[in-house]
Design an enzyme around this catalytic site. Structure first.
Site, PDB file in Angstrom:
ATOM      1  N   GLN A   1       0.804  -1.212   0.021  1.00  8.80           N
ATOM      2  CA  GLN A   1      -0.031  -0.067  -0.108  1.00  8.80           C
ATOM      3  C   GLN A   1       0.858   1.346  -0.059  1.00  8.80           C
ATOM      4  O   GLN A   1       2.027   1.181   0.607  1.00  8.80           O
ATOM      5  CB  GLN A   1      -0.995  -0.073   1.149  1.00  8.80           C
ATOM      6  CG  GLN A   1      -0.299  -0.232   2.431  1.00  8.80           C
ATOM      7  CD  GLN A   1       0.107   1.149   3.096  1.00  8.80           C
ATOM      8  OE1 GLN A   1       0.224   1.936   2.514  1.00  8.80           O
ATOM      9  NE2 GLN A   1       0.738   0.922   4.496  1.00  8.80           N
TER      10      GLN A   1
ATOM     11  N   SER B   1       0.482   6.930   2.869  1.00  7.33           N
ATOM     12  CA  SER B   1       1.142   8.137   3.511  1.00  7.33           C
ATOM     13  C   SER B   1       2.198   8.452   2.606  1.00  7.33           C
ATOM     14  O   SER B   1       2.934   8.049   1.957  1.00  7.33           O
ATOM     15  CB  SER B   1       1.505   7.504   4.895  1.00  7.33           C
ATOM     16  OG  SER B   1       0.677   6.836   5.532  1.00  7.33           O
TER      17      SER B   1
ATOM     18  N   GLU C   1     -10.733  -1.941   5.546  1.00  9.88           N
ATOM     19  CA  GLU C   1      -9.650  -2.222   6.063  1.00  9.88           C
ATOM     20  C   GLU C   1     -10.104  -2.217   7.532  1.00  9.88           C
ATOM     21  O   GLU C   1      -9.763  -3.274   8.165  1.00  9.88           O
ATOM     22  CB  GLU C   1      -8.519  -1.085   5.750  1.00  9.88           C
ATOM     23  CG  GLU C   1      -7.270  -1.179   6.540  1.00  9.88           C
ATOM     24  CD  GLU C   1      -6.429  -0.408   6.110  1.00  9.88           C
ATOM     25  OE1 GLU C   1      -5.026  -0.784   6.445  1.00  9.88           O
ATOM     26  OE2 GLU C   1      -6.403   0.561   5.511  1.00  9.88           O
TER      27      GLU C   1
ATOM     28  N   ASN D   1      -5.588   5.770  16.289  1.00  8.03           N
ATOM     29  CA  ASN D   1      -6.772   5.865  16.847  1.00  8.03           C
ATOM     30  C   ASN D   1      -7.253   6.878  17.380  1.00  8.03           C
ATOM     31  O   ASN D   1      -8.571   7.542  17.311  1.00  8.03           O
ATOM     32  CB  ASN D   1      -6.248   4.876  18.061  1.00  8.03           C
ATOM     33  CG  ASN D   1      -6.387   3.521  17.760  1.00  8.03           C
ATOM     34  OD1 ASN D   1      -6.354   3.192  16.493  1.00  8.03           O
ATOM     35  ND2 ASN D   1      -6.417   2.652  18.773  1.00  8.03           N
ATOM     36  N   GLU D   2      -6.619   8.218  17.392  1.00 10.33           N
ATOM     37  CA  GLU D   2      -7.233   9.626  17.665  1.00 10.33           C
ATOM     38  C   GLU D   2      -7.963   9.995  16.411  1.00 10.33           C
ATOM     39  O   GLU D   2      -9.200  10.627  16.693  1.00 10.33           O
ATOM     40  CB  GLU D   2      -5.953  10.485  17.566  1.00 10.33           C
ATOM     41  CG  GLU D   2      -5.042  10.394  19.000  1.00 10.33           C
ATOM     42  CD  GLU D   2      -4.118   9.290  19.032  1.00 10.33           C
ATOM     43  OE1 GLU D   2      -4.137   8.735  17.959  1.00 10.33           O
ATOM     44  OE2 GLU D   2      -3.507   9.301  20.226  1.00 10.33           O
TER      45      GLU D   2
END
Lengths: 353, 388
Positions: B125, B128, B243, B371-372
């Site tokens: 992938q 980013s 995902e 997670n934020e």
């Protein structure tokens, strides 16, 4: 494998929710708190008209013949609207106990019909608590004495009121004498009845705790959108968002655990005890975190008598140790995981692996 | 509601169980973040594919078995329950595969899916960038259309599997001057193309788990775009939903790790019980892993009724990543002073796999959307709280 509710079950829940939203608003419940008896015969009659008291009474006795799966939705509504104990204890836990009795128990059918019609109030005294809810208004009490189930008329008991932090609770210490006349089940069948009743009571509380958690979350979301500090809604701040997102997460993850436990109880799954305690633990964690974060998000307002959060927060604290306290339910799961010889493989979710 | 398997589902479980018992390598394969381990995992994937078990829920014409999602959950339970290797090509198979099935042209599906199922093509992938991590819409790598191909320039980073993979997929800015999630296109790029430079990044365990990818006038045929030009964000969000939602971390993987944790606890009971909180944590791990499984079955039920996976997928991601941390922290606590040992340490033996898992668990709350960010998604999309 079908992990969904039927259209009927979902529609019934929606109807009850709409009904309670208008008829059991917080102002109404606060008025009922102030009465000596703490209960409203009018509200009970209306709930009976809606079919709530008929839900799990067998069709032969005039009921709707639904079971624990349907109640796993309905108890969430009872929790969400803060409906006092007597309804669930009578129409769900009590009706379940009566249905499971031998058919030759005198008055079984009549009691079930009267539960269905909303005429009967009963109270249940289980050894998991020193106190009995709603004994003061009960016509009959179902009392545990070892493995025995006793059906005791209100006139044959003495009760001493014990006020609770939850103003909707009406708790009593009950003194009574077991006799052969009052005994309606004993031995192995009595023990099995009480075990099933404890599971049903625990699941009733689990559903209510989950409903309470959702109510506290909704109140907190509303408040955090309206309340402004630093020139904007406090709900736009990440710290507040994350408090509430965590509560939403706990609630969402608890739901399938609750539904599976209800399915197990309804179908006499061999691991019902474990599944029910697991559901209780998840729902309790959700309501405990909801209460903690709700009062935090409400700030000082959450610590007042005036703001409605208190009604649901206190009820969640009170209920969380009833029908088996937290230690009991934690221990039941823990004992299974740590001390059994079962191989808990991934394939064991629904079946013995 | 009926929580029992049909005879057909039980027969499928038995078939998978028997095949796994006969075929899962007895020795654990070396990590796929090494050249040797990567190839061994590719061979394992080929073997799975030959048995028709590589991508069970894909249509048969693309190398699958046409199974439904319940069968997929059953497959995963048997797969991880047998201790089978981690899926080296899952970025392609699970994430890109789902995207191609939903958004790909018939030609793209016919070409890429079978080669993905057989792992003839291995996928990395490439989401980013150095300035587009949690803020993914800040992507600046460019793909400028020039006749029948795009010309790519820019840099991707944290590209899982890119060190050894054959292809990568990701988002590129195809409209000059566009901002945020507008003007992005979803492209598939062969990593052996001229102008591609891969620079591996050593992860916490010292292996090349991910890489930077540099693009210097890389030509990519326009046929390798998925979805419409400029619609890449929409396509990618669907992938991100898959995902987090269901596919990437199936419950069985955690249930299997918890099964090992319970064994570890039982084998070291006297020592572990010196602290009663260890037993509490082990029981919580079991209960959480099972809750995650129940949630997956429940989600499958709702999907079959026509529901979509929404912000709940963010709840899932937070849940399993935190569970993975708890499982491994608990294992490390039970292992005590041998927990720090690497696989090469004579005293470590099998126990060192807990350390590998412990290290990888640290990444869980970061990858696939920190997670934020997940909590923000829950607060804003599910609860309706105002954006900052």
């Amino acid at each position: 494998m079908d992990f969904t509710f039927t259209e009927d079950q979902l529609l019934f829940r929606e109807a009850i929710s709409r009904f309670l939203m208008t008829e059991a608003a917080p102002e109404t419940l606060r008025e009922i708190w102030e009465t000596d008896e703490g209960r409203s015969p009018e509200l009970r009659n209306q709930m009976a008209m809606q079919g709530l008291t008929a839900l799990s009474v067998p069709e032969d006795n005039g009921g709707l013949g639904m079971g624990d799966i349907a109640w796993s939705l309905m108890t969430q509504e009872l929790g969400y609207y803060g409906i006092p104990d007597s309804l669930a204890d009578t129409a769900y836990v009590g009706a379940g106990l009566f249905s499971a009795l031998d058919d030759n128990v005198a008055g079984k059918g009549e009691y079930l019909t009267r539960i269905c019609d909303g005429e009967l109030r009963l109270a249940i005294g289980h050894q998991s608590s020193q106190l009995v809810s709603d004994a003061h208004l009960a016509e009959i009490l179902l009392m545990q004495h070892g493995d025995e189930v006793h059906l005791v008329p209100r006139a044959q008991i003495d009760e001493v009121t014990n006020p609770s932090i939850d103003s909707s609770r009406r708790l009593s210490q009950v003194t009574w004498q077991p006799t052969s006349e009052t005994c309606i089940a004993s031995g192995e069948s009595g023990a099995a009845l009480w075990n099933q009743t404890l599971n049903r009571g625990a699941l009733s509380v689990a559903g209510q705790l989950l409903g309470l958690a959702q109510r506290m979350l909704d109140l907190s979301v509303d408040y955090s959108v309206q309340r402004k500090q630093f020139g904007k809604a406090i709900g736009s701040f990440q710290a507040v968002k994350h408090h509430l997102a965590d509560v939403a997460g706990k609630i969402e993850m608890a739901k399938p655990v609750l539904y599976r436990a209800a399915c197990s109880l309804e179908n006499n799954h061999p691991l019902t005890d474990i599944h029910v305690s697991q559901a209780r633990n998840f729902c309790n964690e959700a309501s405990a975190l909801a209460a903690r974060h709700a009062i935090q998000v409400h700030g000082a307002m959450g610590y007042t008598w005036e703001v409605d959060l208190q009604m649901f927060m206190k009820r969640s604290w009170a209920l969380s140790n009833t029908w088996g306290d937290n230690i009991f339910h934690q221990a039941r799961v823990q004992d299974y995981v740590l001390n059994s010889t079962v191989d808990l493989a991934p394939a064991s979710t629904f079946e013995e692996a | 509601m009926k929580l029992t398997y049909s005879p057909k589902q039980q027969a499928f479980r038995l078939e998978v169980r028997q095949w796994m018992a006969a075929n899962v390598p007895k020795e654990k394969l070396p990590t796929y973040d090494t050249k040797e381990g990567f190839e061994l995992h590719r061979q394992w994937e080929r073997k799975l594919h030959e048995a028709g078990l590589s991508m069970v829920m894909w249509p048969t014409e693309f190398g699958g078995r046409g199974c439904d999602l319940i069968d997929w959950l059953i497959f995963e339970e048997e797969y991880y329950g047998a201790g089978a290797p981690l899926r080296v090509n899952q970025n392609g198979q699970l994430l890109l595969g789902s995207t191609l099935l939903e958004f790909g042209t018939p030609e793209q599906q016919a070409h890429f899916l079978p080669r993905m199922a057989s792992s003839d093509d291995m996928w990395a992938q490439a989401w980013s960038e150095p300035n587009a991590g949690s803020d993914m819409a800040n992507i600046s790598s460019k793909a400028i259309l020039d006749g029948d191909h795009y010309v790519l320039n820019g840099q991707k980073t944290w590209s899982t599997r890119a060190t050894y993979a054959d292809w990568a997929f990701g988002l590129f800015r195809s409209e000059v001057g566009s901002k945020r999630h507008h003007g992005l296109s979803f492209l598939m790029v062969p990593l052996d193309a001229e102008g591609v430079t891969i620079r591996p990044i050593k992860a916490l365990d010292g292996e090349d788990a991910f890489a930077e990818i540099f693009f210097d006038n890389v030509k990519v045929p326009v046929e390798h775009r998925i979805g419409e030009e400029g619609q890449g964000w929409h396509v990618a969000m669907a992938t991100a939903g898959f995902e987090r939602g269901l596919l990437l971390r199936s419950p069985a993987r955690f249930q299997q790790t918890v099964r090992k944790l319970i064994k570890l606890y039982r084998d070291n009971k006297v020592s572990a019980d010196r602290d009663p909180s260890i037993g509490v944590a082990v029981a919580k791990c079991w209960s959480d892993a099972e809750a995650y499984a129940l949630s997956a079955y429940n989600t499958v039920g709702r999907l079959s009724n026509g529901d979509k996976i929404g912000a709940e997928s963010s709840i899932n991601k937070v849940f399993w990543s935190e569970l993975d941390l708890l499982i491994h922290q608990t294992a490390m606590n039970i292992l005590g002073c041998t927990g720090e040992l690497l696989t090469s340490a004579p005293l470590a033996e099998e126990r060192a796999y807990w350390l590998q898992g412990f290290l990888f668990a640290q990444a869980g709350p970061i990858y696939a959307g920190a997670n934020e960010i997940q909590r923000n998604i829950v607060a804003e999309r599910m609860l309706g709280l105002p954006r900052a």
